[in-house]
Design an enzyme around this catalytic site. Structure first.
Site, PDB file in Angstrom:
ATOM      1  N   CYS A 190       0.832  -1.207   0.000  1.00 60.65           N
ATOM      2  CA  CYS A 190       0.000   0.000   0.000  1.00 60.65           C
ATOM      3  C   CYS A 190       0.869   1.260   0.000  1.00 60.65           C
ATOM      4  O   CYS A 190       0.679   2.157  -0.808  1.00 60.65           O
ATOM      5  CB  CYS A 190      -0.917  -0.049   1.214  1.00 60.65           C
ATOM      6  SG  CYS A 190      -1.515   1.529   1.780  1.00 60.65           S
ATOM      7  N   CYS A 193       1.066   4.028   4.871  1.00 59.39           N
ATOM      8  CA  CYS A 193       1.475   4.227   6.271  1.00 59.39           C
ATOM      9  C   CYS A 193       2.944   3.869   6.432  1.00 59.39           C
ATOM     10  O   CYS A 193       3.282   2.736   6.765  1.00 59.39           O
ATOM     11  CB  CYS A 193       0.639   3.347   7.192  1.00 59.39           C
ATOM     12  SG  CYS A 193      -1.091   3.724   7.129  1.00 59.39           S
ATOM     13  N   CYS A 267      -8.529  -1.539   7.656  1.00 63.98           N
ATOM     14  CA  CYS A 267      -7.328  -0.707   7.687  1.00 63.98           C
ATOM     15  C   CYS A 267      -7.208  -0.116   9.084  1.00 63.98           C
ATOM     16  O   CYS A 267      -8.201   0.319   9.673  1.00 63.98           O
ATOM     17  CB  CYS A 267      -7.449   0.378   6.634  1.00 63.98           C
ATOM     18  SG  CYS A 267      -6.191   1.644   6.790  1.00 63.98           S
ATOM     19  N   GLN A 391     -11.089  18.159   6.922  1.00 60.80           N
ATOM     20  CA  GLN A 391      -9.938  17.489   7.542  1.00 60.80           C
ATOM     21  C   GLN A 391     -10.317  16.057   7.916  1.00 60.80           C
ATOM     22  O   GLN A 391     -11.425  15.829   8.389  1.00 60.80           O
ATOM     23  CB  GLN A 391      -9.490  18.262   8.787  1.00 60.80           C
ATOM     24  CG  GLN A 391      -9.096  19.710   8.510  1.00 60.80           C
ATOM     25  CD  GLN A 391      -7.717  19.865   7.886  1.00 60.80           C
ATOM     26  OE1 GLN A 391      -7.014  18.890   7.627  1.00 60.80           O
ATOM     27  NE2 GLN A 391      -7.319  21.085   7.606  1.00 60.80           N
ATOM     28  N   GLU A 441     -11.998  30.705  -1.482  1.00 59.44           N
ATOM     29  CA  GLU A 441     -11.790  29.282  -1.790  1.00 59.44           C
ATOM     30  C   GLU A 441     -12.099  29.067  -3.267  1.00 59.44           C
ATOM     31  O   GLU A 441     -13.001  29.675  -3.823  1.00 59.44           O
ATOM     32  CB  GLU A 441     -12.728  28.460  -0.881  1.00 59.44           C
ATOM     33  CG  GLU A 441     -13.065  27.056  -1.318  1.00 59.44           C
ATOM     34  CD  GLU A 441     -11.865  26.112  -1.317  1.00 59.44           C
ATOM     35  OE1 GLU A 441     -11.110  26.099  -0.330  1.00 59.44           O
ATOM     36  OE2 GLU A 441     -11.692  25.387  -2.312  1.00 59.44           O
ATOM     37  N   CYS A 516       0.021  21.386   5.586  1.00 55.18           N
ATOM     38  CA  CYS A 516       0.151  19.928   5.694  1.00 55.18           C
ATOM     39  C   CYS A 516       1.448  19.474   5.029  1.00 55.18           C
ATOM     40  O   CYS A 516       1.658  18.282   4.850  1.00 55.18           O
ATOM     41  CB  CYS A 516      -1.055  19.238   5.072  1.00 55.18           C
ATOM     42  SG  CYS A 516      -1.296  19.678   3.353  1.00 55.18           S
TER      43      CYS A 516
HETATM   44  C1  LIG Z   1      -5.795  22.088   3.023  1.00 52.41           C
HETATM   45  S1  LIG Z   1      -7.386  22.581   2.466  1.00 52.41           S
HETATM   46  C2  LIG Z   1      -7.870  23.640   3.780  1.00 52.41           C
HETATM   47  C3  LIG Z   1      -9.337  23.879   3.868  1.00 52.41           C
HETATM   48  C4  LIG Z   1      -9.825  24.484   5.193  1.00 52.41           C
HETATM   49  N1  LIG Z   1      -8.988  25.550   5.659  1.00 52.41           N
HETATM   50  C5  LIG Z   1      -9.988  23.418   6.238  1.00 52.41           C
HETATM   51  O1  LIG Z   1      -9.254  23.413   7.230  1.00 52.41           O
HETATM   52  O2  LIG Z   1     -10.878  22.574   6.068  1.00 52.41           O
HETATM   53  C6  LIG Z   1      -6.928  23.609   1.154  1.00 52.41           C
HETATM   54  C7  LIG Z   1      -8.111  24.232   0.451  1.00 52.41           C
HETATM   55  O3  LIG Z   1      -7.595  25.125  -0.529  1.00 52.41           O
HETATM   56  C8  LIG Z   1      -8.413  25.070  -1.659  1.00 52.41           C
HETATM   57  N2  LIG Z   1      -7.589  25.610  -2.751  1.00 52.41           N
HETATM   58  C9  LIG Z   1      -6.638  24.993  -3.477  1.00 52.41           C
HETATM   59  N3  LIG Z   1      -6.054  25.853  -4.324  1.00 52.41           N
HETATM   60  C10 LIG Z   1      -6.647  27.059  -4.118  1.00 52.41           C
HETATM   61  C11 LIG Z   1      -6.458  28.359  -4.689  1.00 52.41           C
HETATM   62  N4  LIG Z   1      -5.555  28.590  -5.631  1.00 52.41           N
HETATM   63  N5  LIG Z   1      -7.226  29.360  -4.233  1.00 52.41           N
HETATM   64  C12 LIG Z   1      -8.141  29.154  -3.278  1.00 52.41           C
HETATM   65  N6  LIG Z   1      -8.368  27.952  -2.707  1.00 52.41           N
HETATM   66  C13 LIG Z   1      -7.631  26.908  -3.121  1.00 52.41           C
HETATM   67  C14 LIG Z   1      -8.807  23.620  -1.748  1.00 52.41           C
HETATM   68  O4  LIG Z   1      -9.988  23.469  -2.487  1.00 52.41           O
HETATM   69  C15 LIG Z   1      -9.001  23.265  -0.282  1.00 52.41           C
HETATM   70  O5  LIG Z   1     -10.325  23.466   0.101  1.00 52.41           O
END
Ligand SMILES: C[S@@+](CC[C@H](N)C(=O)[O-])C[C@H]1O[C@@H](n2cnc3c(N)ncnc32)[C@H](O)[C@@H]1O
Length: 664
Positions: A190, A193, A267, A391, A441, A516
């Site tokens: 896989c 992990c 899993c 998340q 977003e 992340c």
């Molecule tokens: C790591 S997630 C974080 C979402 C939120 N802050 C949370 O904790 O649930 C990153 C987010 O960025 C959005 N995203 C990716 N590229 C982007 C861009 N260029 N402009 C705006 N949003 C974007 C993705 O769709 C996603 O929802």
């Protein structure tokens, strides 16, 4: 140290008593060669009956025949050996994958595996598009982020794993090898992990060290916040459906960097109820005559199943990803599934007929329930639809969000930007202690969820915009708007210089960066420093136990002067006033002069007079004129024949040069 900083440090991952879970051996004939041959022929015959003669003919021409012959020849006696063989073949077909892998890795659409640092928007990412860091946005089926981590962290990681292994008396083999004493039977196949067999406390120490190395010299790193129970934390489970070589229906995950499905029934990091529902669906397909989709031939219906569970509400969403909208006996299927699992609150059919790596297509039908689930975090309720990012580890998410907001230190007055806001979680929680919040977003489904979430929580001081975060902030800055705090949570690829420049222009005093991917975080923090921000502290929250991944939140503050002095100055003519003209004159007088070198003087003289002068002659003239000599130690060098002095012609030429360069 944060009270929670050491929670879970005593929890043992590898030490957990876990029943070994078997690889799905399927339900069909165990005759192997014969069964397989019949199965494939049967499928071809059925498809012909179904009116797809042409496609069958094309596919046969394209090599189905070869595959049947190969399967017959090879047999399927030893599944492990076959897996390894297939993997090698898949690796050899790598170029094909590369073409198909051009789409974004960022999201709901991505057919990656267990790591979800970055799910969300990304059916819209352009094929083949490169990220800002130059990496390809799509690394097929890999544990997200390993494209970088493998290279940069791989050495340390493998060393750790080898030493763990040797302590247990085992031998750590390559990717295809199976450690008989692993707590997961498909660990190496896989690849999701990487740290599962390591004691949890050691996993945390490993992540701490990695982050400290990456942020060295940039930001102090606080002790990592671990989990009390680092198992079965994933509230989102994705299973790929396929058939094994005997024609048995299997579901599981893509083996790392291949299209080969590793069957998984249980899993250790996934929600157990989700695994159970996937097992039920697998068992129902035969009686409902639902075929699993075959990527090579393009036949079949069911491609993937995604389960999402609300951690505190218990609501469950089942997403059935099908290759075509035609879903025979779907009502009966839904009814039967609900009878077996009354805890399911909604079932969605997502249609993805594309031959790409994306898991989800654009079209959806709600087959049962509301089409989304609701979950609760930090006292707020959130609706989550199938294509929105949420998340995956809700227990740790609450800790992460609380930490982010405590770093933001809101007083109720601030204008806060929640950039890359997903379904608006951070912004909505922040809005209770902020003056006004703006969320931005790219994924429109997530924005729709966010708007509804604000309403559901009775929040009125928040607005959401569907836009690229960089573009949006640039527009804000161009219109002269300001922001006090920017909370940014970009995908794994990190943010953009355009975005960060705009943050600076908006005058944000504080930036809370949630990431992340510590590698892109380090890159972006470095850039923010150039813009005058100081990285105060970094907190690590272990959102992904068992894997190499970790979530980090960094507080960046705009540098301020240590102290100020107050001076009142009045410009103009008259007593006590400073005339502007004299300021200009003094500024001119104090303007730093260009450093005049001996070489420049020599070149000037040679060009103008056509003869050369010795350094000692220049030094002598300067000395005679009373000019300082400290800037040229060799200017006091002795002539080989000290009796000689510059001729009057040369003295004049040197003086001319000194005048030209404003030395005299
Ligand atoms: C790591 S997630 C974080 C979402 C939120 N802050 C949370 O904790 O649930 C990153 C987010 O960025 C959005 N995203 C990716 N590229 C982007 C861009 N260029 N402009 C705006 N949003 C974007 C993705 O769709 C996603 O929802």
């Amino acid at each position: 140290m944060d009270k929670r900083a050491d929670r879970g440090m005593s929890g043992k991952m590898a030490g957990k008593t876990v029943k070994r879970v078997g690889i799905d051996s399927g339900t069909g004939s165990r005759k192997g060669v014969k069964g397989d041959k019949g199965g494939v022929r049967g499928r071809v015959r059925d498809n012909v009956k179904g009116g797809v003669k042409d496609r069958v003919r094309d596919n046969v021409r394209d090599g189905v025949k070869d595959r049947v012959r190969d399967n017959v020849k090879d047999g399927v006696k030893d599944r492990v050996r076959d897996n390894v063989k297939d993997r090698m073949r898949d690796n050899m077909k790598d170029s094909k994958h590369k073409v198909r892998d051009g789409e974004g890795k960022n999201g709901a659409g991505e057919s990656g595996k267990r790591f979800d640092g970055n799910e969300g928007a990304f059916s819209r990412q352009r094929s083949g598009e490169k990220r800002r860091d130059g990496s390809s946005p799509r690394v097929r089926k890999g544990a997200d982020g390993l494209s970088v981590s493998k290279k940069q962290n791989g050495g340390a990681l493998n060393a750790e794993r080898r030493s763990e292994d040797s302590k247990r008396g085992g031998s750590y083999g390559g990717r295809g090898s199976r450690r008989s004493n692993s707590i997961c039977p498909v660990l190496n196949l896989c690849g999701g992990c990487q740290l599962l067999d390591m004691e949890y406390a050691k996993q945390l120490a490993f992540k701490q060290k990695q982050a400290e190395e990456l942020l060295k010299g940039l930001c102090p790193v606080k002790p990592i916040i671990g989990m009390k129970d680092p198992f079965h934390y994933r509230n989102k489970v994705h299973a790929v459906f396929d058939r094994d070589k005997r024609g048995n229906i299997i579901s599981g995950i893509y083996e790392e960097n291949t299209h080969h499905v590793v069957p998984v029934e249980k899993c250790l990091i996934e929600d157990q109820k989700a695994d159970e529902i996937i097992g039920t669906i697998r068992g129902m397909l035969k009686s409902f005559k639902i075929r699993t989709y075959d990527e090579d031939t393009g036949f079949g219906l069911l491609r993937h199943v995604i389960i999402r569970k609300g951690f505190s509400t218990g609501e469950i969403m089942v997403v059935l990803v099908t290759a075509s909208p035609v879903f025979p006996s779907k009502n009966n299927f839904v009814k039967a599934l609900r009878e077996k699992h009354p805890e399911i609150t909604t079932i969605v059919q997502n249609i993805n007929g594309r031959g790409t790596s994306m898991v989800l297509g654009d079209k959806e039908h709600v087959l049962y329930g509301k089409g989304y689930i609701v979950d609760e975090l930090c006292g707020c309720r959130f609706r989550i639809s199938s294509k929105s990012f949420y998340q995956v580890n809700p227990v740790q998410t609450e800790i992460l969000y609380e930490k982010a907001l405590s770093l933001a230190g809101l007083t109720g007055q601030e204008l806060v930007v929640d950039a890359y806001c997903g379904i608006g979680t951070i912004g909505i929680i922040a809005s209770k202690t902020a003056g006004k919040v703006i969320g931005v977003e790219l994924n429109q489904d997530a924005v729709r969820d966010a708007v509804n979430n604000a309403k559901m929580n009775g929040i009125e001081n928040i607005r959401f915009y569907c836009n690229d975060a960089g573009r949006f902030l640039v527009n804000m800055a161009e219109q002269g708007e300001k922001a006090d705090v920017v909370i940014m949570d970009p995908p794994r690829s990190g943010s953009t210089e355009e975005f960060m420049d705009a943050v600076g222009k908006l005058g944000a005093e504080k930036v809370v960066y949630v990431s992340c991917n510590p590698e892109t975080l380090a890159r972006d923090v470095r850039y923010m420093k150039k813009l005058g921000y100081r990285a105060e502290e970094a907190w690590l929250v272990d959102m992904f136990p068992g894997t190499v991944h970790v979530e980090t939140v960094v507080l960046l503050s705009h540098k301020k002067a240590d102290s100020y002095i107050h001076i009142d100055v009045e410009f103009g003519e008259g007593e006590g006033k400073i005339p502007v003209d004299s300021i200009a004159k003094r500024a001119e007088a104090y303007k730093p002069k260009e450093k005049v070198t001996y070489k420049m003087i020599k070149e000037y003289i040679e060009a103008k007079y056509g003869f050369k002068v010795h350094t000692a002659y220049i030094a002598e003239v300067k000395r005679d004129l009373g000019l300082p000599m400290y800037d040229a130690p060799n200017a006091v060098e002795e002539l080989k024949q000290p009796r000689k002095h510059p001729t009057p012609e040369k003295v004049e030429a040197i003086k001319d040069a000194l005048r030209y360069f404003a030395v005299i």
